[in-house]
Each structure stands twice: as structure tokens, then as C-alpha cells.
Design a protein around this motif. Structure first.
Motif, short mmCIF file in Angstrom:
data_model
loop_
_atom_site.label_atom_id
_atom_site.label_comp_id
_atom_site.label_asym_id
_atom_site.label_seq_id
_atom_site.Cartn_x
_atom_site.Cartn_y
_atom_site.Cartn_z
N VAL A 360 112.62 16.52 81.96
CA VAL A 360 113.91 15.89 81.70
C VAL A 360 114.89 16.18 82.83
CG1 VAL A 360 115.90 15.86 80.16
CG2 VAL A 360 113.60 15.88 79.20
N LEU A 361 114.90 17.43 83.29
CA LEU A 361 115.87 17.84 84.31
C LEU A 361 115.57 17.30 85.69
CD1 LEU A 361 116.42 21.59 83.29
CD2 LEU A 361 118.01 19.68 82.97
N VAL A 362 114.30 16.96 85.97
CA VAL A 362 113.95 16.56 87.33
C VAL A 362 114.70 15.32 87.78
CG1 VAL A 362 111.97 15.10 86.71
CG2 VAL A 362 111.99 16.29 88.92
N ASP A 363 115.05 14.43 86.86
CA ASP A 363 115.80 13.22 87.18
C ASP A 363 117.28 13.34 86.84
OD1 ASP A 363 113.65 11.80 88.23
OD2 ASP A 363 113.04 11.04 86.25
N ALA A 371 117.70 26.50 87.91
CA ALA A 371 118.28 27.59 87.12
C ALA A 371 117.41 27.91 85.91
CB ALA A 371 119.70 27.21 86.68
N PHE A 372 116.91 26.87 85.26
CA PHE A 372 116.04 27.07 84.10
C PHE A 372 114.77 27.81 84.50
CE2 PHE A 372 112.31 25.61 81.71
CZ PHE A 372 112.64 26.05 80.44
N CYS A 373 114.11 27.37 85.57
CA CYS A 373 112.85 27.99 86.00
C CYS A 373 113.03 29.46 86.36
CB CYS A 373 112.27 27.23 87.20
SG CYS A 373 111.72 25.55 86.83
N LEU A 378 112.54 35.36 85.21
CA LEU A 378 113.14 36.70 85.27
C LEU A 378 113.31 37.32 83.89
CD1 LEU A 378 115.85 36.24 88.06
CD2 LEU A 378 113.48 37.03 88.27
N ALA A 379 113.41 36.48 82.84
CA ALA A 379 113.54 37.01 81.48
C ALA A 379 112.29 37.76 81.04
CB ALA A 379 113.83 35.87 80.51
#
Length: 442
Positions: A360-363, A371-373, A378-379
Motif C-alpha cells: 500500500v505504501l509503495v505508491d 519508516a515502517f520497515c 528494530l523492534a
């Protein structure tokens, strides 16, 4: 003498690991060669970015969750080889058939079938591999296997790139060419089945206590792996981004994937040895470094993309070799196929959910995607540190037991030398067995 059976078994165990690794070389040659171009191929057949993401995610979701059936089924029946062989046949047949797909819907079904085949065969194969791994080191065994696996994944995309160049971007010819390594792989599989009918005998200490439940550390580790998987973009979507952003040409996209696989294979070989010495804590810096793939791949130019592909490959090597290497000593031997099935099913589900978000975010927002990746990767670190803290006391106890059983220590005791044994080896230990003894279970 306790060390004699181990000395007799270890060479056979190493040979088995190498043979399974060669099988995986040709398996990855086949299916990773196809995966390097299925993103652009689906786009050529009329699929959009969201469709590519959903198809890739659905394949991974079904493929990972079918392990909840194949893993326990293999443990319950003891038919590890038949389940493994069935999965490989499905997977190796689906790839060349992509050459006959006339629509993205048909191609999507074959892509999902390939993932299902992999899902069926992985838990019993990894369980068989873990028996040999106990004799030569879990990190070394899974790292060596993954290195051969990923070198096959490097040569497959290179063959595809060559065929695309010679055939003027004829995708069907590229998929058809992959029938050759698929046939070689299935032939080697038949030979391995004849030479090693009972891989469990490769472990000198095959009779281990059984636990009815998985230890708490297993579940914490599973959560860490799930978070790491959620932030790890699937390469077909990355390749799709290359084409639409114009950062990498069609001919060079498989080369990027080959670079990633080369780094993954080399990293697995080296990091497996480090894992056996340093333990699970080595995953912390590796997770931080591999998380940097996202900004490079999705925001950078050509050379940044190449660097990002290499880091993506490093992360893939970690997730495909070190993560399963750490699972094996957490559970008893006759529950490992179930453990691998459950573990990878949860990991795959998180990967699918992450793929949907990334698709969804790629477009919509490249910055939001990155930021999501990075945040998801890191979580996982606090949970890895928690696993390290939980395993450290048992690690030290297992190391002392291993040192006392070493040939040098036994020889010194027989000669009346009361001095301390060899320096404690950095082994992971069998956490499940330790847990059974501590609780007094039969």
C-alpha cells in the motif's frame, strides 16, 4: 568411551549437510531464478502494484501456514522423507510451468503453488538437518546449508538475466530454462533418500526427552522473528519498485538479486561459525545493519540500490540460517518439525501482513514505507536481548557439561589430572532437555 560414537557419526552428518545443501543449491537456482522476475512478469501480464503485493503475500501466507500441517504431520507419522519429497515435486514443477501462463491469474496460481511446495517440504527437511547439525554445530550446519542454498539463488537470477538478454526479454524462455536445474534437483533428492533413509541416526544422542510444551524462550524468540519478518520487503515488490521508479533496468534487476544472494550465501557461511561461538546475541548488530536496506532500496539511486540489495541479502541470510539454527536446541528432537512449522508459520504471517502494508505504501509514501520497515526490524532487538538473557545461564551450564564430556577432558581424568577441562565452548546447549531435567519430567 562416550566420544567414539560422536567421532563415527560426525563425518556422516557433515556429508548429509553438504548433500542437502547441494540439493538446495539447485532448488534455489530454480525458484529464486523465477522470483527475480515474477514481479515484472506479473506487471507485463497486466497486474498492478497492489496485485503483485497481494499475490506475493498470499503465496507466502499459504506457504508458511501450510507448515502447521506438514510439520506436525511429519513428527506424528515419522514420514519425514515422503513429506519432503512431495513438497519438492510441487515446487519444482510449478516454476517451469510459468512459461505456459497466458494471464496474470494463471501465473498467480503457479506462484502460490510454488510457495505451497516450499511450505510443505521445509519443516521436515529442517528437522532432518537438525539431527546432523547437533554433531557439527547448529550455526555451522545451517550456515553451510544456507550458503549453498543462496549461491544457487545467485546463479539462478544470473541465468535468467542471460536468457532475457539473449532472447530480447522473453520471459517465457527464461522460465522454461529453469526446468533444467529443477530436474537435477529432483534427481539428487532421490539419491539422498536412498543414501540416508533415517537422518535421525546421524545424531549420536538421538534419544532425547520429549517436552509436551515449547519453552517460554521459544515464544519470545518467535515474536522477535515475526517483527523482523514484518519489516522485510519481498523481492518481487522491490523489483516492481525498480521498474516504476526507473532506478534499475529490466536486464539488471536479476543482477541485483544475484548480488543479494551472493552476500546472503557468504554471510551465512561466516556468520554460522560466529553464531556457534558468540551465541544468539550476534543477531542484534546484524538486525541493525540489515534494517538499512529499506532507505537504500526505496529512496536511493542505482548504486544505493545495489548496496541496499546487498544488505537485503545479508538480512535474508540471517533469517534463513541463524534464526532456524537457534530454534533447534530450544525443542526436543521429535518435536522439531512441529516447532519449525509453527515458528515459520508465525514468521510468514507477519511477513505477509508487512507485505500488505508495504504494498500500500509503495505508491503512497516512500518515506512512510521506509519508516515502517526500519521500525519493525528494530523492534525485534529488545526481544532478542530478552532471549539472550534467558538462555545465558543454561548456556553456561550446557557449556560446562560439554567441556566435561570432551575427549581432552576425559583423557585428563583417566590420567589423574584434576585440573580444569578445556575452555568452555560457546555452545547453545539443548534447552529443551535442560528444561525437562529441571522440572523432573520423564
Amino acid at each position: 568411551m562416550p566420544s567414539t560414537p560422536q567421532r563415527a557419526v560426525a563425518p556422516k552428518a557433515l556429508t548429509f549437510v553438504v548433500m542437502v545443501g547441494i540439493m538446495s543449491f539447485f532448488a534455489d537456482f530454480t525458484y529464486e531464478g523465477s522470483r527475480s522476475i515474477i514481479g515484472p512478469y506479473l506487471g507485463l501480464l497486466g497486474a498492478g502494484a497492489f496485485t503483485v503485493s497481494v499475490v506475493s503475500g498470499a503465496g507466502e501466507f499459504i506457504g508458511y501456514n501450510i507448515r502447521l500441517l506438514s510439520g506436525p504431520g511429519a513428527d506424528r507419522t515419522g514420514r519425514y522423507w515422503p513429506v519432503t519429497i512431495g513438497g519438492y515435486i510441487v515446487q519444482m514443477s510449478a516454476v517451469p510451468l510459468l512459461a505456459l501462463a497466458g494471464s496474470w491469474q494463471v501465473a498467480a496460481l503457479l506462484i502460490i503453488a510454488e510457495r505451497i511446495g516450499k511450505g510443505i517440504r521445509n519443516p521436515p527437511r529442517d528437522a532432518m538437518l537438525s539431527h546432523a547439525a547437533k554433531e557439527i554445530g547448529y550455526g555451522k550446519a545451517f550456515g553451510l546449508h544456507e550458503a549453498l542454498d543462496q549461491f544457487g539463488a545467485m546463479f539462478g537470477p544470473l541465468l535468467v538475466a542471460l536468457v532475457l538478454t539473449v532472447s530480447h526479454q522473453d520471459y517465457k524462455a527464461a522460465f522454461a530454462a529453469l526446468a533444467i536445474p529443477a530436474a537435477v534437483m529432483l534427481s539428487l533428492l532421490a539419491v539422498a533418500r536412498l543414501l540416508y533413509p533415517r537422518p535421525r541416526d546421524l545424531s549420536a544422542d538421538s534419544a532425547q526427552p520429549t517436552t509436551s510444551r515449547f519453552p517460554r524462550v521459544f515464544w519470545v524468540y518467535l515474536a522477535a522473528a515475526a517483527l523482523a519478518g514484518a519489516g522485510f520487503a519481498d523481492f518481487p515488490l522491490i523489483a516492481y519498485h525498480f521498474q516504476h521508479a526507473g532506478t534499475v533496468s529490466v536486464d539488471l534487476t536479476p543482477v541485483c538479486y544475484a548480488v543479494a544472494m551472493a552476500v546472503s550465501g557468504t554471510g551465512s557461511l561466516v556468520l554460522g561459525r560466529i553464531f556457534d561461538r558468540a551465541g544468539i546475541g550476534v543477531l542484534v548488530p546484524l538486525t541493525i545493519v540489515s534494517a538499512a536496506y529499506a532507505p537504500l532500496v526505496f529512496l536511493g539511486g542505482f548504486w544505493a540500490v545495489m548496496a541496499g540489495s546487498a544488505l537485503w541479502g545479508l538480512g535474508m541470510g540471517v533469517q534463513e540460517s541463524l534464526i532456524p539454527a537457534a530454534v533447534a536446541p530450544m525443542v526436543s528432537a521429535d518435536r522439531r518439525a512441529y516447532a519449525y512449522g509453527l515458528f515459520t508459520a508465525a514468521y510468514g504471517t507477519a511477513w505477509v501482513l508487512g507485505s500488505v502494508v508495504i504494498g500500500v505504501l509503495v505508491d503512497v509514501s516512500a518515506g512512510g514505507l521506509v519508516a515502517f520497515c526500519v521500525a519493525a526490524e528494530l523492534a525485534a532487538i529488545p526481544l532478542i536481548l530478552a532471549v539472550r538473557r534467558q538462555t545465558r545461564p543454561r548456556l553456561r551450564a550446557a557449556a560446562r557439561r560439554s567441556a566435561r564430556r570432551s575427549p581432552a577432558a576425559i583423557a585428563r581424568r583417566q590420567c589423574g589430572d584434576p585440573s580444569r577441562s578445556d575452555p568452555l565452548p560457546a555452545v547453545f546447549g539443548d534447552l529443551s532437555s535442560d528444561r525437562v531435567r529441571r522440572r523432573g519430567s520423564p
